[in-house]
Design an enzyme around this catalytic site. Structure first.
Site, PDB file in Angstrom:
ATOM      1  N   THR A  49      -6.429   2.492  -1.894  1.00 38.13           N
ATOM      2  CA  THR A  49      -7.251   2.540  -3.111  1.00 38.13           C
ATOM      3  C   THR A  49      -8.337   3.597  -3.052  1.00 38.13           C
ATOM      4  O   THR A  49      -8.666   4.224  -4.069  1.00 38.13           O
ATOM      5  CB  THR A  49      -7.895   1.155  -3.351  1.00 38.13           C
ATOM      6  OG1 THR A  49      -6.850   0.229  -3.554  1.00 38.13           O
ATOM      7  CG2 THR A  49      -8.804   1.144  -4.555  1.00 38.13           C
ATOM      8  N   ASP A 121       0.412   3.503  -0.791  1.00 42.17           N
ATOM      9  CA  ASP A 121      -0.232   2.203  -0.953  1.00 42.17           C
ATOM     10  C   ASP A 121       0.154   1.455   0.328  1.00 42.17           C
ATOM     11  O   ASP A 121       1.310   1.518   0.765  1.00 42.17           O
ATOM     12  CB  ASP A 121       0.373   1.513  -2.185  1.00 42.17           C
ATOM     13  CG  ASP A 121      -0.290   0.181  -2.476  1.00 42.17           C
ATOM     14  OD1 ASP A 121      -0.830   0.026  -3.572  1.00 42.17           O
ATOM     15  OD2 ASP A 121      -0.258  -0.716  -1.604  1.00 42.17           O
ATOM     16  N   SER A 122      -0.781   0.754   0.943  1.00 37.53           N
ATOM     17  CA  SER A 122      -0.470   0.197   2.266  1.00 37.53           C
ATOM     18  C   SER A 122       0.605  -0.885   2.224  1.00 37.53           C
ATOM     19  O   SER A 122       1.193  -1.226   3.243  1.00 37.53           O
ATOM     20  CB  SER A 122      -1.737  -0.321   2.950  1.00 37.53           C
ATOM     21  OG  SER A 122      -2.152  -1.531   2.383  1.00 37.53           O
ATOM     22  N   SER A 123       0.888  -1.416   1.034  1.00 32.63           N
ATOM     23  CA  SER A 123       1.980  -2.386   0.937  1.00 32.63           C
ATOM     24  C   SER A 123       3.318  -1.721   1.236  1.00 32.63           C
ATOM     25  O   SER A 123       4.300  -2.388   1.556  1.00 32.63           O
ATOM     26  CB  SER A 123       2.044  -2.982  -0.466  1.00 32.63           C
ATOM     27  OG  SER A 123       0.787  -3.443  -0.839  1.00 32.63           O
ATOM     28  N   THR A 153      -6.238  -1.517   1.898  1.00 32.76           N
ATOM     29  CA  THR A 153      -6.745  -2.743   2.535  1.00 32.76           C
ATOM     30  C   THR A 153      -5.658  -3.810   2.720  1.00 32.76           C
ATOM     31  O   THR A 153      -5.790  -4.665   3.583  1.00 32.76           O
ATOM     32  CB  THR A 153      -7.887  -3.356   1.694  1.00 32.76           C
ATOM     33  OG1 THR A 153      -7.389  -3.612   0.374  1.00 32.76           O
ATOM     34  CG2 THR A 153      -9.088  -2.442   1.638  1.00 32.76           C
ATOM     35  N   ASP A 154      -4.598  -3.749   1.911  1.00 34.11           N
ATOM     36  CA  ASP A 154      -3.634  -4.856   1.924  1.00 34.11           C
ATOM     37  C   ASP A 154      -3.018  -5.104   3.297  1.00 34.11           C
ATOM     38  O   ASP A 154      -2.854  -6.248   3.707  1.00 34.11           O
ATOM     39  CB  ASP A 154      -2.516  -4.607   0.892  1.00 34.11           C
ATOM     40  CG  ASP A 154      -3.025  -4.772  -0.531  1.00 34.11           C
ATOM     41  OD1 ASP A 154      -4.150  -5.294  -0.688  1.00 34.11           O
ATOM     42  OD2 ASP A 154      -2.313  -4.378  -1.477  1.00 34.11           O
TER      43      ASP A 154
HETATM   44  N1  ASP Z   1      -2.869  -1.943  -2.668  1.00 35.71           N
HETATM   45  C1  ASP Z   1      -3.912  -1.202  -2.018  1.00 35.71           C
HETATM   46  C2  ASP Z   1      -3.421  -0.789  -0.652  1.00 35.71           C
HETATM   47  O1  ASP Z   1      -3.340  -1.607   0.202  1.00 35.71           O
HETATM   48  C3  ASP Z   1      -5.142  -2.001  -1.924  1.00 35.71           C
HETATM   49  C4  ASP Z   1      -6.318  -1.326  -1.287  1.00 35.71           C
HETATM   50  O2  ASP Z   1      -6.260  -0.250  -0.793  1.00 35.71           O
HETATM   51  O3  ASP Z   1      -7.392  -1.965  -1.297  1.00 35.71           O
HETATM   52  O4  ASP Z   1      -3.094   0.368  -0.483  1.00 35.71           O
END
Ligand code: ASP
Length: 593
Positions: A49, A121-123, A153-154
């Protein structure tokens, strides 16, 4: 893929030492020209993000946007300093390097971006991405003082955990951060998070993989994402933060992990992917368990209830688990609770341990999974060795149980280490310390049934008859715990059966009270008997047992050699009490006793 950033040629000419610039800085705020010490940080941007932009109403990563924006933000880049010190001539490519304003500690953090393509995106990240990050850290390890990894963050808690194991003998800070709101927006946590991570990575030698978020630095393998809607997105439930960035940045140096080797830094990039997380829930079917545990699965984190419990009335389920562990599948028990550790205090927890599941203590599921993936990939290790690694603390990811403490007690260097800590050199002082500590340690070993430790303590010259602060000897403790083998060992090493604690009790009296029949017999065989003091209210105690028909209790006293005809406080004997109450069985026993 990673961009190639620095060639040897592009290192600044005229640098001092290992590629470090020492420059005169007119913008330092000092009236005179003062030298700023520069430190260098590599920022690996993987996505998330922090660098995302809204496209058609949804957030997605925006390539090449971050550095351009940061360059315009004075808290994150000092353009004047960069120009005056010819920063861009030194660090190529010029559009990738920025410099922070002078810090309170008088340092300049010069940071260079390495942006991945595609940004993720970390997902969408996988263990292959962990490997890419690890390899880049290894590649640039000698050129930078610290590393910041920008990440979504994910799945950040998985990546920090995995990197903590992959980075072997790490000596520099690796700090992952990101944000809940893109850095381009007005109200964002991205600027603070990036700034804090850069300042710590550039100024403090914390040799750990960490996660920095919302003013706190955490150990990377202790965190979990707990909130998707707050700036305080992460928690480290079982370990306090390594640092708090408030008015000052305060590092909790006592908590910082220190590698115990001087081996060279390497990154172990092989990870075993045949691992999984299985969360128990009431009513889970055996078929589900069976399907989950079947090949090619090699390691499973079982997320259990409370302090590591699973139903012990489900023979079907336990049988599947037992069969799997016998086949060589490694199963680790971690709690579903956010905070706390796995113990075997309940029968339901012990059932899993009997089925071959290894305790994961207070590891987070994220840490346990990545550790298992790392450990399983280790070649030339047997399954037993891998299980042992899983129950050992490798990178500060867990606090193992008393097993560790037991071992350290039996370590003959234990006293020497304490002596060293207290700067004690002379023999007399050393002996005084030994005499002060050893009785309590010996009692602790007796309580744990640990003969090995008792032997080590004895070899250090400690008399095993020495009592603790309550005048209780190891023999008292072993007798209370029903550790027959320890009682036998202590008696063989000269422990006296006549030692009395501060309440006037001997080990025999303790064993009678707790009804440890075999211990009573062993002590009696070695000449133990109750003292006159101890016998004082024995008549009353025997009458009480008699009145309540407690044959088993009476038998223990008899085996301790006590006269069963002793009268109680009112002058009545136990057999008279039993007769008056019509307790035939008790009367029969006492008449022949
Ligand atoms: N979906 C985002 C990720 O993990 C969420 C984030 O960065 O806070 O890349």
């Amino acid at each position: 893929m990673a961009l190639q950033l620095l060639s040897q040629k592009s290192l600044c000419r005229g640098t001092v030492g290992r590629g470090r610039r020492r420059v005169s800085c007119p913008s330092s705020g000092s009236p005179e020209m003062s030298a700023d010490v520069e430190t260098r940080v590599l920022v690996i941007n993987t996505g998330g993000t922090i660098g995302m932009v809204l496209h058609d109403g949804v957030l997605s990563p925006e390539p090449n946007a971050l550095v351009k924006t940061l360059r315009k933000l004075p808290i994150l880049h000092d353009e004047q300093y960069a120009e005056k010190t010819k920063l861009y001539e030194c660090f190529k490519p010029e559009d990738k390097t920025l410099v922070l304003p002078r810090s309170k500690l008088g340092k300049r953090v010069v940071y260079t971006f390495l942006e991945y393509c595609p940004l993720l995106d970390s997902s969408n990240m996988t263990p292959n991405d962990w490997t890419t990050i690890g390899k880049d850290i290894e590649k640039y390890y000698e050129q930078y003082d610290g590393f910041v990894v920008l990440h979504g963050t994910d799945t950040m808690a998985y990546t920090t955990s995995a990197l903590s194991f992959m980075c072997e003998n790490l000596g520099k800070p690796v700090i992952l951060t990101g944000s809940q709101v893109p850095i381009f927006e007005m109200r964002t946590d991205g600027r603070d998070n990036l700034l804090g991570a850069l300042l710590i990575a550039g100024q403090f030698v914390i040799p750990e993989v960490c996660l920095y978020f919302h003013h706190k630095l955490y150990r990377g393998n202790r965190v979990t994402k707990v909130d998707s809607g707050s700036f305080q997105a992460f928690a480290s439930p079982n370990l306090p933060p390594l640092a708090n960035a408030e008015i000052d940045i305060n590092i909790n140096w006592d908590t910082v992990w220190r590698p115990s080797t001087t081996a060279k830094f390497t990154v172990y990039t092989q990870m075993n992917l045949n691992v999984g997380l299985l969360r128990l829930f009431p009513g889970i079917t055996t078929d589900t368990i069976k399907a989950f545990l079947k090949a090619p699965m090699e390691g499973v984190i079982l997320e259990t209830y409370g302090s590591g419990n699973a139903p012990d009335n489900r023979a079907d389920l336990l049988e599947e688990i037992r069969k799997a562990t016998e086949r060589g599948l490694i199963m680790i028990n971690c709690t579903q609770c956010l905070r706390g550790t796995v113990t075997i205090s309940y029968a339901t927890g012990q059932a899993l341990s009997k089925a071959g599941v290894v305790a994961g203590f207070d590891m987070t599921p994220e840490a346990a999974l990545s550790k298992l993936s790392y450990v399983l990939a280790k070649q030339n290790c047997s399954t037993e060795e891998k299980k042992k690694m899983m129950s050992q603390n490798l990178r500060g990811e867990m606090v193992a149980d008393l097993e560790g403490a037991k071992l350290s007690l039996s370590d003959s260097r234990f006293i020497q280490i304490i002596a060293k800590t207290l700067s004690i050199g002379c023999k007399e002082e050393l002996e005084a310390i030994r005499d002060a500590l050893m009785p309590s340690l010996a009692c602790a070993a007796a309580k744990n049934g640990n003969i090995e430790t008792l032997e080590a303590i004895r070899e250090m010259g400690t008399n095993l008859n020495k009592a603790d602060y309550d005048d209780r000897t190891p023999l008292h403790i072993a007798a209370c715990e029903d550790h027959l083998n320890v009682v036998d060992y202590l008696l063989g090493k000269g422990a006296t059966v006549f030692a009395k604690d501060r309440f006037g009790d001997t080990p025999l009296r303790n064993a009678i009270h707790l009804r440890h029949k075999e211990v009573v017999e062993l002590l009696r065989n070695r000449g133990a008997h109750l003292s006159q003091d101890e016998l004082q209210d024995t008549g009353t105690e025997l009458c009480r047992l008699s009145a309540s028909g407690d044959l088993e209790g009476l038998k223990i006293w008899k085996s301790a050699g006590v006269n069963m005809a002793m009268s109680g406080y009112n002058g009545k004997t136990p057999v008279e009490v039993a007769r008056a109450l019509g307790l035939k069985e008790v009367v029969d026993f006492l008449e022949t006793a």
